[in-house]
Design a protein around this motif. Structure first.
Motif, PDB file in Angstrom:
ATOM      1  N   UNK A  65       0.802  -1.222   0.000  1.00  0.00           N
ATOM      2  CA  UNK A  65       0.000   0.000   0.000  1.00  0.00           C
ATOM      3  C   UNK A  65       0.837   1.277   0.000  1.00  0.00           C
ATOM      4  N   UNK A  66       2.136   1.151   0.159  1.00  0.00           N
ATOM      5  CA  UNK A  66       2.997   2.337   0.159  1.00  0.00           C
ATOM      6  C   UNK A  66       2.860   3.204   1.388  1.00  0.00           C
ATOM      7  N   UNK A  67       2.388   2.624   2.498  1.00  0.00           N
ATOM      8  CA  UNK A  67       2.150   3.395   3.722  1.00  0.00           C
ATOM      9  C   UNK A  67       3.349   3.282   4.667  1.00  0.00           C
ATOM     10  N   UNK A  68       3.329   4.093   5.710  1.00  0.00           N
ATOM     11  CA  UNK A  68       4.295   3.923   6.786  1.00  0.00           C
ATOM     12  C   UNK A  68       4.114   2.539   7.405  1.00  0.00           C
ATOM     13  N   UNK A  69       5.181   1.877   7.799  1.00  0.00           N
ATOM     14  CA  UNK A  69       5.006   0.593   8.495  1.00  0.00           C
ATOM     15  C   UNK A  69       4.337   0.838   9.842  1.00  0.00           C
ATOM     16  N   UNK A  70       3.171   0.228  10.094  1.00  0.00           N
ATOM     17  CA  UNK A  70       2.392   0.604  11.280  1.00  0.00           C
ATOM     18  C   UNK A  70       2.757  -0.148  12.554  1.00  0.00           C
ATOM     19  N   UNK A  71       3.572  -1.207  12.471  1.00  0.00           N
ATOM     20  CA  UNK A  71       3.760  -2.097  13.610  1.00  0.00           C
ATOM     21  C   UNK A  71       4.299  -1.438  14.867  1.00  0.00           C
ATOM     22  N   UNK A  72       5.391  -0.679  14.747  1.00  0.00           N
ATOM     23  CA  UNK A  72       5.966  -0.039  15.930  1.00  0.00           C
ATOM     24  C   UNK A  72       5.026   1.036  16.479  1.00  0.00           C
ATOM     25  N   UNK A  73       4.291   1.699  15.594  1.00  0.00           N
ATOM     26  CA  UNK A  73       3.302   2.691  16.027  1.00  0.00           C
ATOM     27  C   UNK A  73       2.183   2.000  16.810  1.00  0.00           C
ATOM     28  N   UNK A  74       1.758   0.842  16.331  1.00  0.00           N
ATOM     29  CA  UNK A  74       0.722   0.064  17.024  1.00  0.00           C
ATOM     30  C   UNK A  74       1.186  -0.351  18.413  1.00  0.00           C
ATOM     31  N   UNK A  75       2.433  -0.836  18.507  1.00  0.00           N
ATOM     32  CA  UNK A  75       2.953  -1.267  19.807  1.00  0.00           C
ATOM     33  C   UNK A  75       3.016  -0.116  20.798  1.00  0.00           C
ATOM     34  N   UNK A  76       3.366   1.071  20.293  1.00  0.00           N
ATOM     35  CA  UNK A  76       3.412   2.242  21.166  1.00  0.00           C
ATOM     36  C   UNK A  76       2.015   2.592  21.682  1.00  0.00           C
ATOM     37  N   UNK A  77       1.020   2.533  20.808  1.00  0.00           N
ATOM     38  CA  UNK A  77      -0.352   2.806  21.230  1.00  0.00           C
ATOM     39  C   UNK A  77      -0.817   1.785  22.257  1.00  0.00           C
ATOM     40  N   UNK A  78      -0.475   0.519  22.034  1.00  0.00           N
ATOM     41  CA  UNK A  78      -0.866  -0.526  22.990  1.00  0.00           C
ATOM     42  C   UNK A  78      -0.229  -0.288  24.354  1.00  0.00           C
ATOM     43  N   UNK A  79       1.022   0.184  24.362  1.00  0.00           N
ATOM     44  CA  UNK A  79       1.708   0.437  25.626  1.00  0.00           C
ATOM     45  C   UNK A  79       1.058   1.561  26.409  1.00  0.00           C
ATOM     46  N   UNK A  80       0.407   2.486  25.709  1.00  0.00           N
ATOM     47  CA  UNK A  80      -0.214   3.634  26.368  1.00  0.00           C
ATOM     48  C   UNK A  80      -1.639   3.360  26.827  1.00  0.00           C
ATOM     49  N   UNK A  81      -2.139   2.142  26.552  1.00  0.00           N
ATOM     50  CA  UNK A  81      -3.472   1.777  27.043  1.00  0.00           C
ATOM     51  C   UNK A  81      -3.459   1.683  28.568  1.00  0.00           C
ATOM     52  N   UNK A  82      -4.582   2.014  29.171  1.00  0.00           N
ATOM     53  CA  UNK A  82      -4.672   2.007  30.631  1.00  0.00           C
ATOM     54  C   UNK A  82      -4.754   0.614  31.216  1.00  0.00           C
ATOM     55  N   UNK A  83      -4.740   0.552  32.542  1.00  0.00           N
ATOM     56  CA  UNK A  83      -4.767  -0.722  33.257  1.00  0.00           C
ATOM     57  C   UNK A  83      -6.188  -1.170  33.596  1.00  0.00           C
ATOM     58  N   UNK A  84      -7.191  -0.409  33.160  1.00  0.00           N
ATOM     59  CA  UNK A  84      -8.579  -0.804  33.414  1.00  0.00           C
ATOM     60  C   UNK A  84      -9.026  -1.816  32.355  1.00  0.00           C
ATOM     61  N   UNK A  85     -10.277  -2.269  32.447  1.00  0.00           N
ATOM     62  CA  UNK A  85     -10.777  -3.288  31.526  1.00  0.00           C
ATOM     63  C   UNK A  85     -10.755  -2.794  30.080  1.00  0.00           C
ATOM     64  N   UNK A  86     -11.113  -1.532  29.880  1.00  0.00           N
ATOM     65  CA  UNK A  86     -11.120  -0.954  28.530  1.00  0.00           C
ATOM     66  C   UNK A  86      -9.701  -0.983  27.943  1.00  0.00           C
ATOM     67  N   UNK A  87      -8.756  -0.533  28.719  1.00  0.00           N
ATOM     68  CA  UNK A  87      -7.382  -0.497  28.233  1.00  0.00           C
ATOM     69  C   UNK A  87      -6.825  -1.878  27.949  1.00  0.00           C
ATOM     70  N   UNK A  88      -7.044  -2.808  28.884  1.00  0.00           N
ATOM     71  CA  UNK A  88      -6.555  -4.167  28.689  1.00  0.00           C
ATOM     72  C   UNK A  88      -7.165  -4.805  27.436  1.00  0.00           C
ATOM     73  N   UNK A  89      -8.471  -4.603  27.265  1.00  0.00           N
ATOM     74  CA  UNK A  89      -9.161  -5.229  26.140  1.00  0.00           C
ATOM     75  C   UNK A  89      -8.654  -4.690  24.808  1.00  0.00           C
TER      76      UNK A  89
END
Length: 328
Positions: A65-89
């Protein structure tokens, strides 16, 4: 921390009315560890993430698709998820990979979600912000560059029959998996565009955190993008270097703790550092490390930051406690 240092730390904390603005640089598992710790310390954290991955799901989406590689960006977003049920899910959802006999095999749900928003919005930063809102991320994730990058490494001994010969290797996967020893890296293109939001975050930060992570393919690339490197040198933010717990095959075979700093200085001679953070039990020569840190203008902080089970990974709670000693 001495009594005087502790008193100064508490006084600084009580005087501050806003949480420290922290920018963390890197990619992959190292940045994930850093962000998981930093969101426990401050509510104002921004990840600036490498965009050179060319393997796995990210590489496939990048090529197709010619896009930025999203994997490391995805991992960073996952790391910033909270410790509540919403974040964990949501953290589990975006990290989930399909398992099949077809073309979806290996793709991460979060990669597809990010790329879908990029296509709909036509803006990489806006797309990441939307995903962050959906996840309830405790911070922001920004790309290091607006275009995909290739890492080019000069490798010694890639050919076992010629142990002293230098070879040029291109691509993050090839650099990270080389059988030789990486001596230096550069980027293609050499002067890529940087989102204004990324530069603004660096200039307005109180602290900038380098590492931990793959030294040549996740940490140093930020200093090889001219516009970003200028911002990292010119910002009034204080700078922290978090050292890796163990060498990485190919990239950093044989590295002592101080070698990481020597390589950093060789690639960014104008960069000054305020704090070097290292695992207390992993430094074989603390005197040499302290001397090398001082040559960059930094003080050395030794702390227990590794996982209690002895595995070579940073423990988020321990790392957060270490950051709290000096982030103000």
């Amino acid at each position: 921390m001495s009594g005087i240092e502790d008193a100064e730390h508490k006084a600084a904390g009580s005087a501050r009315t806003q949480p420290p603005r922290v920018v963390a640089l890197g990619g992959g598992h190292g940045l994930h560890a850093s962000l998981s710790a930093l969101r426990r310390v401050t509510t104002d954290v921004t990840a600036v993430v490498t965009v050179a991955d060319d393997g796995g799901s990210s590489g496939r989406l990048r090529r197709e698709l010619g896009v930025l590689p999203p994997g490391d960006l995805r991992m960073a977003l996952a790391a910033l998820c909270g410790d509540d049920e919403w974040g964990h899910t949501w953290s589990e959802v975006v990290q989930h990979r399909f398992r099949s006999e077809g073309e979806l095999h290996g793709h991460a749900v979060g990669n597809l979600l990010i790329v879908a928003l990029w296509e709909l919005l036509g803006d990489s930063v806006a797309g990441l912000d939307w995903v962050g809102q959906l996840l309830g991320a405790h911070g922001r994730v920004l790309p290091m560059s607006s275009v995909p990058l290739d890492i080019v490494a000069e490798v010694e001994g890639a050919d076992p029959d010629r142990p002293t010969a230098m070879t040029t290797v291109r691509g993050q996967v090839a650099c990270a998996s080389t059988r030789g020893r990486v001596r230096s890296v550069s980027l293609v293109p050499q002067e890529p565009p940087v989102p204004q939001q990324t530069l603004k975050a660096v200039y307005e930060a109180d602290w900038v955190v380098f590492g931990p992570g793959s030294w040549f393919t996740s940490v140093l690339p930020h200093l090889l993008v001219p516009a970003l490197a200028r911002a990292l040198v010119a910002t009034s933010a204080r700078r922290v270097v978090t050292l890796n717990l163990s060498p990485q095959r190919g990239e950093t075979d044989g590295f002592a703790a101080h070698t990481y700093l020597e390589v950093l200085a060789a690639h960014a001679p104008d960069l000054r550092v305020d704090v070097v953070l290292a695992e207390r039990s992993g430094v074989e020569d603390p005197v040499m490390l302290e001397r090398t840190a001082a040559s960059l203008g930094a003080r050395l902080v030794l702390a227990d930051v590794s996982a209690a089970d002895g595995s070579p990974r940073h423990d988020p709670d321990r790392l957060a406690a270490a950051f709290e000693r000096f982030l103000d």
